[in-house]
Design a protein around this motif. Structure first.
Motif, short mmCIF file in Angstrom:
data_model
loop_
_atom_site.label_atom_id
_atom_site.label_comp_id
_atom_site.label_asym_id
_atom_site.label_seq_id
_atom_site.Cartn_x
_atom_site.Cartn_y
_atom_site.Cartn_z
N GLY A 193 0.75 -1.28 -0.27
CA GLY A 193 0.12 -0.13 -0.13
C GLY A 193 0.71 1.04 -0.34
N MET A 194 0.08 2.42 -0.68
CA MET A 194 0.70 3.47 0.08
C MET A 194 0.59 4.53 1.36
N MET A 195 1.25 5.41 1.85
CA MET A 195 0.90 6.26 2.56
C MET A 195 1.64 7.67 1.80
N ILE A 196 1.30 9.20 2.66
CA ILE A 196 1.03 9.92 1.89
C ILE A 196 1.28 11.07 2.95
N SER A 197 2.37 11.72 3.52
CA SER A 197 2.78 13.02 4.59
C SER A 197 2.99 13.57 3.53
N PHE A 198 2.58 15.20 4.19
CA PHE A 198 3.53 16.25 3.76
C PHE A 198 3.91 17.14 4.64
N ARG A 199 4.75 18.27 4.11
CA ARG A 199 4.75 19.79 4.77
C ARG A 199 4.94 20.90 3.96
N PHE A 200 4.66 21.25 4.18
CA PHE A 200 3.87 22.68 3.79
C PHE A 200 4.34 24.37 4.10
N GLY A 201 5.68 24.24 4.36
CA GLY A 201 6.01 25.98 4.47
C GLY A 201 6.34 25.70 6.12
N GLU A 202 6.83 27.00 6.39
CA GLU A 202 6.88 27.36 7.70
C GLU A 202 4.83 28.26 8.68
N ALA A 203 5.29 27.85 9.09
CA ALA A 203 3.58 27.85 10.33
C ALA A 203 4.14 29.81 10.20
N ALA A 204 2.65 30.71 9.92
CA ALA A 204 2.77 31.54 10.50
C ALA A 204 3.19 31.91 11.80
N THR B 69 4.65 23.03 10.39
CA THR B 69 3.63 22.06 10.45
C THR B 69 3.70 21.48 9.36
N ALA B 70 1.82 20.39 9.05
CA ALA B 70 2.46 19.58 8.28
C ALA B 70 0.79 18.46 8.01
N ASN B 71 -0.17 18.83 7.69
CA ASN B 71 -1.01 17.77 8.02
C ASN B 71 -1.41 16.30 7.74
N ALA B 72 -2.19 15.38 8.05
CA ALA B 72 -2.55 13.91 8.28
C ALA B 72 -2.18 13.37 7.61
N TRP B 73 -2.12 11.62 7.85
CA TRP B 73 -1.31 11.30 7.25
C TRP B 73 -2.51 9.93 6.69
N VAL B 74 -2.02 10.40 5.16
CA VAL B 74 -3.11 9.38 4.22
C VAL B 74 -2.81 7.94 3.49
N LYS B 75 -3.37 6.92 4.05
CA LYS B 75 -2.68 5.72 3.46
C LYS B 75 -3.62 5.03 2.67
N LEU B 76 -3.24 4.88 1.70
CA LEU B 76 -4.69 3.71 0.53
C LEU B 76 -3.77 2.33 0.89
#
Length: 711
Positions: free
Chosen positions: A22-33, A44-51
């Motif tokens: 399967g596949m797991m996705i995580s990412f970060r999207f830059g520095e927080a304000a 900062t980053a969002n939740a993990w998503v698994k397929l």
């Protein structure tokens, strides 16, 4: 702080295979304000998503569920771009991890009407990226151009060929991360904006949902606590010999701010507390008294403070025209969550485990680490469903207590449960506030307006590093985002510590400032001999979104400047949590008894992700607003809270809640906040309606203390 940063290709962090395929996705999207709460050095980053290979999709939800339905709304964001049915998305609750920082609040916090706003781009980006990788994997296997392949409804198709996502998960995990991902436009949405039943609704309706108070572990014991009746006090001495003789009692121990009894069953522990003899050191808090609290605020009102807004020559303009002055007060309030505070904890050689309903998992981890003497990384937080948060479960005093008790019972899970009086009398209360209002009108228009809020700062206690130069950014809510265009305007705050243990209460300072501001605007309209609704509209030429919600609220509610005898209307409006809102309250009756006939709320919350829940959030917010409006209050005498349960801290009953009309205007392409928006305008709208009906202007909450009886 409310601007959501976009996700760029260089921010995407990780795609990997998971155990079993399967596949797991995580990412970060830059520095927080710059954060407004905590964890300033966190990423900062969002939740993990698994397929999963079986076609399942798992969203590890990074916000805690307390009735606002983030499980459904956040799943919808992911499902929209991934191309799956959100009803097939399985939810796992996130533990503590820096990747789950809320960029709008600076900590792993659920609150501030931020959950959907914070996740709006990141979760859609995660879904879109996964979808493109699935397409690339299928195109590679079929040896066709990726542009010819489509992904939707959990399958990838090319002509007559069709394969489920799960069959491609392993191959997709090996694909390069897309450099450019185009998100769907508003017109392309199929999931976002649909009327989907709550994903957790069936389990809640059938009693299957596990809240913190329901959590269990094998071999667990129960603890009941006798806390010092004065907050901040401690145990001077105690005698637990009689309690220890009871069958089923395991231990009686001093945890500092109280004495706990640990037993095989909860009722045994609770009953045994009656046998414990305790002498208290009540400390300086024993002098706390409600009258003294407001006297201290009054003494501080002439001090200079932090200026949130200063336009024109306010002092000069206040000397002209017809001058109006008034002082308003808001009462202290308990959060009164329906699920009293509780925590199940186990302390063992390999670390600490905590099962609890929390809004701030990082804070719970820190509290547990300090109480146990272990490192934060040795503490595992297992967040449970929350039976009411409203800001109370941002605090973690009950977590520290449970861990302290469990430490005395090494290797054994111990569940601490508070009863309602514990909860009511040991809260972090909504701060008391004093509002000094001044204004002048000339030729039917508002010439000058001045407001000064004097109150205790929650942030100074909870996150002191974020109060700078006298500015608590949460105290300026309702001032810094003031919408009216007034040529001479000064809005300020003064922090005064009056000795109360204060906490963030649903809608925070929006509720405090809106009561004073919107009530005083009505007073100024009267002085200007203008209809209150028309008076407001005259100051909103530069704020078309705010103007639109007031106009619509007037239409939907049937507002009339000259209603039938025995009827009256009150209006209030503001921008809060990136949503524009207006409330109209219709009342009937006389000075002897007032009946709430209807409350209408119109909100422009931007794009609605889950319309049914959006309406529910506003309805629930209005009911919460009635808590502060009608009769609820917290008072102190000799350091003790006088209210102990719902008989003397009365929440609105069914008879108190009139029909609530909700209308939502969606004029923008991004979502605004909703969870707290319905709260702050209720008190001023009702107070203004009461004045219009009875001629009695009440400037202190709750309104029944001002001599108004509600039918």
């Amino acid at each position: 702080m409310n601007n959501v940063a976009s996700v760029s290709r260089r921010n995407f962090l990780k795609v990997s295979a998971i155990a079993g395929g399967g596949m797991m996705i995580s990412f970060r999207f830059g520095e927080a304000a710059e954060p407004a709460a905590a964890a300033s050095n966190a990423i900062t980053a969002n939740a993990w998503v698994k397929l999963l290979p079986d076609g399942g999709v798992v969203l590890t939800c990074h916000r805690n569920e307390m009735g606002q339905d983030v499980h459904t709304s956040l799943a919808m964001l992911l499902a929209e771009e991934l191309g799956v049915d959100p009803r097939h998305v399985r939810i796992e609750q996130a533990g503590v991890d820096p990747v789950y920082i809320n960029r709008l609040l600076g900590g792993q916090i659920t609150g501030g009407s931020t959950s959907v706003r914070d996740a709006w781009e990141p979760l859609r980006q995660a879904g879109a990226s996964a979808r493109m990788m699935l397409v690339s994997a299928a195109a590679e296997q079929w040896k066709v151009a990726a542009s010819e392949v489509r992904a939707e409804d959990g399958h990838v198709t090319h002509g007559k060929r069709k394969v489920a996502y799960g069959k491609l998960a392993d191959a997709a995990a090996k694909q390069p991360v897309p450099k450019d991902v185009k998100l769907k436009s508003k017109g392309e949405f199929k999931v976002i904006g649909s009327r989907l039943p709550r994903l957790d609704g069936a389990d809640k309706a059938r009693g299957r949902t596990v809240y913190g108070i329901d959590a269990k572990q094998p071999g667990m014991l129960y603890a009941a606590l006798a806390a010092c009746p004065v907050i901040g006090g401690k145990v001077a001495s105690f005698d637990g010999a009689a309690a220890e003789k009871r069958a089923g009692v395991r231990k009686v121990l001093n945890i500092g701010d109280g004495v706990a009894v640990v037993a095989d069953h909860y009722w045994v522990a609770r009953s045994a507390l009656g046998d414990v003899k305790i002498q208290w050191d009540e400390g300086p808090g024993a002098k706390l008294d409600t009258a003294a609290v407001y006297a201290a605020l009054d003494r501080a009102k002439d001090r200079p403070g932090y200026t949130a807004k200063n336009v024109g020559d306010v002092q000069g303009a206040l000397a002209k025209g017809t001058q109006v002055e008034a002082t308003y007060q808001c009462q202290m309030l308990s959060h009164a969550t329906m699920e009293p505070q509780n925590c199940l904890a186990k302390v063992s050689a390999d670390g600490v485990d905590v099962w609890a309903s929390v809004q701030f998992p990082q804070g719970a981890q820190g509290a547990a680490a300090e109480a146990s003497g272990m490192k934060p990384e040795q503490v595992r937080i297992h967040p449970q469903f929350i039976g009411g948060g409203f800001g109370r479960r941002l605090e973690n005093d009950f977590v520290a207590q449970a861990v302290t008790i469990a430490k005395a019972m090494p290797g054994t899970p111990v569940k601490l449960i508070w009863i309602r009086p514990d909860d009511m009398q040991h809260d972090f209360y909504r701060p008391p506030s004093l509002h000094v209002m001044r204004g002048s009108v000339e030729n039917g228009r508002l010439l000058a307006f001045s407001s000064k809020l004097v109150s205790q700062s929650v942030t100074a206690r909870a996150f002191p590093g974020f109060v700078k130069d006298g500015n608590d950014p949460f105290m300026t809510e309702g001032l810094a985002n003031f919408t009216y265009d007034i040529p001479n305007c000064q809005l300020a705050t003064v922090i005064e510590d009056v000795g109360v243990r204060v906490g963030y209460w649903r809608s925070v300072s929006h509720a405090l400032n809106s009561f004073a501001t919107e009530s005083f605007i009505d007073e100024l309209a009267l002085a200007a001999k203008q209809d209150p609704l028309a008076f407001r509209l005259g100051m909103l030429d530069k704020m078309p979104l705010q103007r639109a919600v007031i106009e619509r609220a007037g239409q939907v509610s049937g507002y009339s400047a000259a209603p039938a005898k025995g009827r009256a209307f009150g209006v209030a409006a503001m921008e809060c949590y990136d949503t524009y809102a207006a409330v109209v309250c219709e009342v009937s009756g006389s000075a002897d008894k007032v009946k709430l006939e209807r409350i209408t709320i119109v909100a422009d919350c931007g794009l609605m992700v889950h319309p049914d829940q959006a309406v529910a959030q506003l309805e629930g917010g209005v009911v919460t607003g009635l808590i502060s409006t009608l009769r609820s209050k917290i008072t102190f005498k000799d350091g003790r809270v006088l209210q102990s349960n719902f008989h003397d801290f009365q929440l609105p009953r069914m008879k108190d809640v009139p029909p609530i009309k909700v209308e939502i205007i969606a004029q923008r392409d991004k979502p605004g906040g909703l969870g707290e928006v319905g709260v702050p305008l209720v008190a001023p709208a009702v107070a203004n309606a009461v004045f219009a009906l009875t001629g009695k202007r009440i400037r202190s909450l709750p309104l029944e203390d001002g001599g108004i009886a509600f039918a």
